[in-house]
Scaffold this motif. Structure first.
Motif, PDB file in Angstrom:
ATOM      1  N   LEU A  87       0.844  -1.218  -0.138  1.00  0.00           N
ATOM      2  CA  LEU A  87       0.102  -0.032   0.176  1.00  0.00           C
ATOM      3  C   LEU A  87       1.044   1.090  -0.114  1.00  0.00           C
ATOM      4  CD1 LEU A  87      -2.597   1.500   0.487  1.00  0.00           C
ATOM      5  CD2 LEU A  87      -2.528   1.121   2.979  1.00  0.00           C
ATOM      6  N   ARG A  88       0.775   2.206  -0.722  1.00  0.00           N
ATOM      7  CA  ARG A  88       1.239   3.628  -0.930  1.00  0.00           C
ATOM      8  C   ARG A  88       0.266   4.562  -1.126  1.00  0.00           C
ATOM      9  NH1 ARG A  88       5.922   5.040  -5.272  1.00  0.00           N
ATOM     10  NH2 ARG A  88       6.763   7.126  -4.115  1.00  0.00           N
ATOM     11  N   ILE A  89       0.343   5.587  -0.130  1.00  0.00           N
ATOM     12  CA  ILE A  89      -0.375   6.610  -0.044  1.00  0.00           C
ATOM     13  C   ILE A  89       0.348   7.901  -0.304  1.00  0.00           C
ATOM     14  CG2 ILE A  89      -2.127   7.949   0.877  1.00  0.00           C
ATOM     15  CD1 ILE A  89      -2.905   5.551   2.335  1.00  0.00           C
ATOM     16  N   THR A  96      -3.120 -17.117  -0.190  1.00  0.00           N
ATOM     17  CA  THR A  96      -2.267 -16.894  -1.286  1.00  0.00           C
ATOM     18  C   THR A  96      -2.540 -15.609  -1.819  1.00  0.00           C
ATOM     19  OG1 THR A  96      -3.752 -17.548  -3.060  1.00  0.00           O
ATOM     20  CG2 THR A  96      -2.494 -19.288  -1.969  1.00  0.00           C
ATOM     21  N   MET A  97      -1.140 -15.005  -2.346  1.00  0.00           N
ATOM     22  CA  MET A  97      -1.243 -13.666  -2.956  1.00  0.00           C
ATOM     23  C   MET A  97      -2.156 -13.514  -4.098  1.00  0.00           C
ATOM     24  SD  MET A  97       1.949 -11.532  -4.583  1.00  0.00           S
ATOM     25  CE  MET A  97       1.644 -10.230  -5.722  1.00  0.00           C
ATOM     26  N   GLU A  98      -2.317 -14.633  -4.857  1.00  0.00           N
ATOM     27  CA  GLU A  98      -3.271 -14.570  -5.966  1.00  0.00           C
ATOM     28  C   GLU A  98      -4.584 -14.176  -5.617  1.00  0.00           C
ATOM     29  OE1 GLU A  98      -0.964 -16.810  -5.657  1.00  0.00           O
ATOM     30  OE2 GLU A  98       0.502 -16.181  -7.264  1.00  0.00           O
ATOM     31  N   GLU A  99      -4.877 -15.045  -4.522  1.00  0.00           N
ATOM     32  CA  GLU A  99      -6.423 -14.709  -4.116  1.00  0.00           C
ATOM     33  C   GLU A  99      -6.467 -13.278  -3.551  1.00  0.00           C
ATOM     34  OE1 GLU A  99      -8.183 -18.658  -1.955  1.00  0.00           O
ATOM     35  OE2 GLU A  99      -6.010 -18.223  -1.243  1.00  0.00           O
ATOM     36  N   ALA A 100      -5.459 -12.917  -2.640  1.00  0.00           N
ATOM     37  CA  ALA A 100      -5.828 -11.614  -2.187  1.00  0.00           C
ATOM     38  C   ALA A 100      -5.782 -10.425  -3.284  1.00  0.00           C
ATOM     39  CB  ALA A 100      -4.593 -11.127  -1.336  1.00  0.00           C
ATOM     40  N   ALA A 101      -4.777 -10.516  -4.435  1.00  0.00           N
ATOM     41  CA  ALA A 101      -4.856  -9.729  -5.340  1.00  0.00           C
ATOM     42  C   ALA A 101      -6.128  -9.547  -6.190  1.00  0.00           C
ATOM     43  CB  ALA A 101      -3.719 -10.038  -6.402  1.00  0.00           C
ATOM     44  N   ALA A 102      -6.721 -10.825  -6.540  1.00  0.00           N
ATOM     45  CA  ALA A 102      -8.039 -11.031  -7.319  1.00  0.00           C
ATOM     46  C   ALA A 102      -9.192 -10.097  -6.286  1.00  0.00           C
ATOM     47  CB  ALA A 102      -8.230 -12.008  -7.635  1.00  0.00           C
ATOM     48  N   GLU A 103      -8.995 -10.342  -5.036  1.00  0.00           N
ATOM     49  CA  GLU A 103     -10.026  -9.722  -4.097  1.00  0.00           C
ATOM     50  C   GLU A 103      -9.875  -7.984  -4.368  1.00  0.00           C
ATOM     51  OE1 GLU A 103     -13.221  -9.765  -1.670  1.00  0.00           O
ATOM     52  OE2 GLU A 103     -12.679 -11.164  -3.102  1.00  0.00           O
ATOM     53  N   ILE A 104      -8.646  -7.808  -4.062  1.00  0.00           N
ATOM     54  CA  ILE A 104      -8.505  -6.204  -4.066  1.00  0.00           C
ATOM     55  C   ILE A 104      -8.813  -5.697  -5.160  1.00  0.00           C
ATOM     56  CG2 ILE A 104      -6.828  -4.486  -3.814  1.00  0.00           C
ATOM     57  CD1 ILE A 104      -5.170  -6.483  -1.693  1.00  0.00           C
ATOM     58  N   ARG A 151     -12.160  -4.780  -5.569  1.00  0.00           N
ATOM     59  CA  ARG A 151     -12.799  -4.017  -4.634  1.00  0.00           C
ATOM     60  C   ARG A 151     -12.517  -2.346  -4.647  1.00  0.00           C
ATOM     61  NH1 ARG A 151     -15.751  -6.123  -0.153  1.00  0.00           N
ATOM     62  NH2 ARG A 151     -15.915  -8.148  -0.114  1.00  0.00           N
ATOM     63  N   VAL A 152     -11.612  -2.083  -5.943  1.00  0.00           N
ATOM     64  CA  VAL A 152     -11.146  -0.792  -5.950  1.00  0.00           C
ATOM     65  C   VAL A 152     -12.291   0.211  -5.975  1.00  0.00           C
ATOM     66  CG1 VAL A 152     -10.043   0.870  -7.714  1.00  0.00           C
ATOM     67  CG2 VAL A 152      -8.998  -1.531  -7.338  1.00  0.00           C
ATOM     68  N   PRO A 153     -13.636  -0.070  -6.499  1.00  0.00           N
ATOM     69  CA  PRO A 153     -14.543   0.959  -6.225  1.00  0.00           C
ATOM     70  C   PRO A 153     -14.857   1.229  -4.778  1.00  0.00           C
ATOM     71  CG  PRO A 153     -14.901  -0.474  -7.972  1.00  0.00           C
ATOM     72  CD  PRO A 153     -13.636  -1.200  -7.475  1.00  0.00           C
ATOM     73  N   GLU A 154     -14.799   0.234  -3.781  1.00  0.00           N
ATOM     74  CA  GLU A 154     -15.148   0.559  -2.338  1.00  0.00           C
ATOM     75  C   GLU A 154     -13.849   1.100  -1.869  1.00  0.00           C
ATOM     76  OE1 GLU A 154     -16.439  -3.143  -0.310  1.00  0.00           O
ATOM     77  OE2 GLU A 154     -16.391  -4.155  -2.393  1.00  0.00           O
ATOM     78  N   LEU A 155     -12.647   1.072  -2.267  1.00  0.00           N
ATOM     79  CA  LEU A 155     -11.524   1.908  -1.892  1.00  0.00           C
ATOM     80  C   LEU A 155     -11.831   3.220  -2.331  1.00  0.00           C
ATOM     81  CD1 LEU A 155      -8.421  -0.289  -2.445  1.00  0.00           C
ATOM     82  CD2 LEU A 155      -9.720  -0.226  -0.263  1.00  0.00           C
ATOM     83  N   GLU A 156     -12.342   3.633  -3.373  1.00  0.00           N
ATOM     84  CA  GLU A 156     -12.513   4.855  -3.815  1.00  0.00           C
ATOM     85  C   GLU A 156     -13.487   5.484  -3.068  1.00  0.00           C
ATOM     86  OE1 GLU A 156     -11.396   4.672  -8.469  1.00  0.00           O
ATOM     87  OE2 GLU A 156     -13.500   4.214  -7.896  1.00  0.00           O
ATOM     88  N   ALA A 174      -5.546   3.217  -7.519  1.00  0.00           N
ATOM     89  CA  ALA A 174      -5.300   2.401  -8.274  1.00  0.00           C
ATOM     90  C   ALA A 174      -4.768   1.038  -7.889  1.00  0.00           C
ATOM     91  CB  ALA A 174      -4.492   2.740  -9.506  1.00  0.00           C
ATOM     92  N   PHE A 175      -5.108  -0.124  -8.223  1.00  0.00           N
ATOM     93  CA  PHE A 175      -4.371  -1.501  -8.004  1.00  0.00           C
ATOM     94  C   PHE A 175      -3.436  -1.731  -9.174  1.00  0.00           C
ATOM     95  CE2 PHE A 175      -4.427  -6.119  -7.325  1.00  0.00           C
ATOM     96  CZ  PHE A 175      -3.302  -5.910  -6.136  1.00  0.00           C
ATOM     97  N   ASP A 176      -2.322  -1.659  -8.782  1.00  0.00           N
ATOM     98  CA  ASP A 176      -1.305  -1.548 -10.268  1.00  0.00           C
ATOM     99  C   ASP A 176      -0.007  -2.635  -9.854  1.00  0.00           C
ATOM    100  OD1 ASP A 176       0.727  -1.144 -12.164  1.00  0.00           O
ATOM    101  OD2 ASP A 176      -0.073   0.806 -12.419  1.00  0.00           O
ATOM    102  N   LYS A 177       0.403  -3.327 -10.916  1.00  0.00           N
ATOM    103  CA  LYS A 177       1.370  -4.425 -10.811  1.00  0.00           C
ATOM    104  C   LYS A 177       2.806  -3.830 -10.745  1.00  0.00           C
ATOM    105  CE  LYS A 177      -1.286  -7.907 -13.147  1.00  0.00           C
ATOM    106  NZ  LYS A 177      -1.503  -8.954 -14.421  1.00  0.00           N
ATOM    107  N   GLU A 178       3.016  -2.425 -11.019  1.00  0.00           N
ATOM    108  CA  GLU A 178       4.437  -1.911 -11.072  1.00  0.00           C
ATOM    109  C   GLU A 178       4.526  -0.647 -10.313  1.00  0.00           C
ATOM    110  OE1 GLU A 178       5.505  -1.903 -15.183  1.00  0.00           O
ATOM    111  OE2 GLU A 178       5.860  -3.970 -15.387  1.00  0.00           O
ATOM    112  N   VAL A 179       4.488  -0.850  -9.127  1.00  0.00           N
ATOM    113  CA  VAL A 179       4.504   0.465  -8.215  1.00  0.00           C
ATOM    114  C   VAL A 179       5.609   0.510  -7.560  1.00  0.00           C
ATOM    115  CG1 VAL A 179       3.446   1.849  -6.317  1.00  0.00           C
ATOM    116  CG2 VAL A 179       1.962   0.528  -7.879  1.00  0.00           C
ATOM    117  N   SER A 180       6.555   1.441  -7.719  1.00  0.00           N
ATOM    118  CA  SER A 180       7.719   1.547  -7.202  1.00  0.00           C
ATOM    119  C   SER A 180       7.890   1.646  -5.697  1.00  0.00           C
ATOM    120  CB  SER A 180       8.694   2.748  -7.890  1.00  0.00           C
ATOM    121  OG  SER A 180       9.951   2.818  -7.525  1.00  0.00           O
TER     122      SER A 180
END
Length: 209
Positions: free
Chosen positions: A43-45, A78-86, A89-94, A113-119
């Motif tokens: 998570l990065r804010i 697993t990370m795959e399950e967590a990533a799919a759930e997040i 639910r991006v609209p809920e985070l918004e 955003a839920f991105d695969k390439e956040v630095s």
């Protein structure tokens, strides 16, 4: 003491010092486990600015977002399950961000955003090292996104380890303070090495010039 004996003594001291530093680095590496970027969701804010109000708002949004995501993925293995759930639910985070802004009467743009390439820079959580690199991450930008960042690990859930000291240097742009800190450490190591070389050369010149 003969000059040659002094030279051997100095060489032995120099080699011994270098060996000690190498062993110390190896011991530290063995103690700290390293996590792959493929095994974590972060998570990065980015706060609007460094003002007291903007930083306080960032922390409140952080708490709400972390609590919500913790409920959604807390039991997942697993990370795959967590990533799919997040991702779903991006609209809920918004909505969470919008509610917090409205509650504070703040008229401010934002993005989620839920991105695969956040630095991210290198970060230590407990005895686990998360190296600098690109991670799956929830990225929230508030307003101009020019204030201090806050980041943590959502999966596996390590945000609670960093709630008290998660305030990071401004990394809203490339060439951030975190990157500069890393460069400073490398520079210090180089300067130390040159110091020993120059010191050894000065002793040599005194003995054999």
């Amino acid at each position: 003491m003969k000059p040659r004996a002094i030279m051997y003594l100095l060489i032995s001291l120099f080699v011994g010092l270098m060996s000690w530093e190498a062993q110390n680095a190896q011991a530290e590496g063995a103690y700290h486990g390293q996590v792959s970027a493929d095994d974590a969701i972060r998570l990065r804010i980015l706060a609007n600015s460094d003002s007291i109000a903007d930083q306080a708002l960032k922390r409140e949004i952080r708490d709400e977002v972390n609590a919500a995501i913790g409920e959604w993925i807390g039991e997942m293995a697993t990370m795959e399950e967590a990533a799919a759930e997040i991702a779903l639910r991006v609209p809920e985070l918004e909505a969470i961000v919008a509610e917090q802004l409205a509650a504070k009467g703040v008229d401010q743009n934002y993005s989620v955003a839920f991105d695969k390439e956040v630095s991210f820079p290198t970060k230590l959580y407990g005895n686990m090292v998360y190296p600098a690199g690109l991670y799956h991450a929830v990225l929230i930008t508030l307003g101009e996104g020019q204030g201090e960042n806050w980041w943590c690990v959502l999966f596996p859930p390590l945000c609670f380890l960093d709630m008290d000291n998660g305030e990071a240097t401004n990394t809203a742009a490339e060439g951030s303070n975190s990157d500069q800190d890393s460069g400073t450490e490398e520079t210090a190591e180089v300067e130390t090495s040159f110091f020993f070389v120059e010191w050894f050369e000065s002793i040599w010149d005194r003995l054999f010039a």
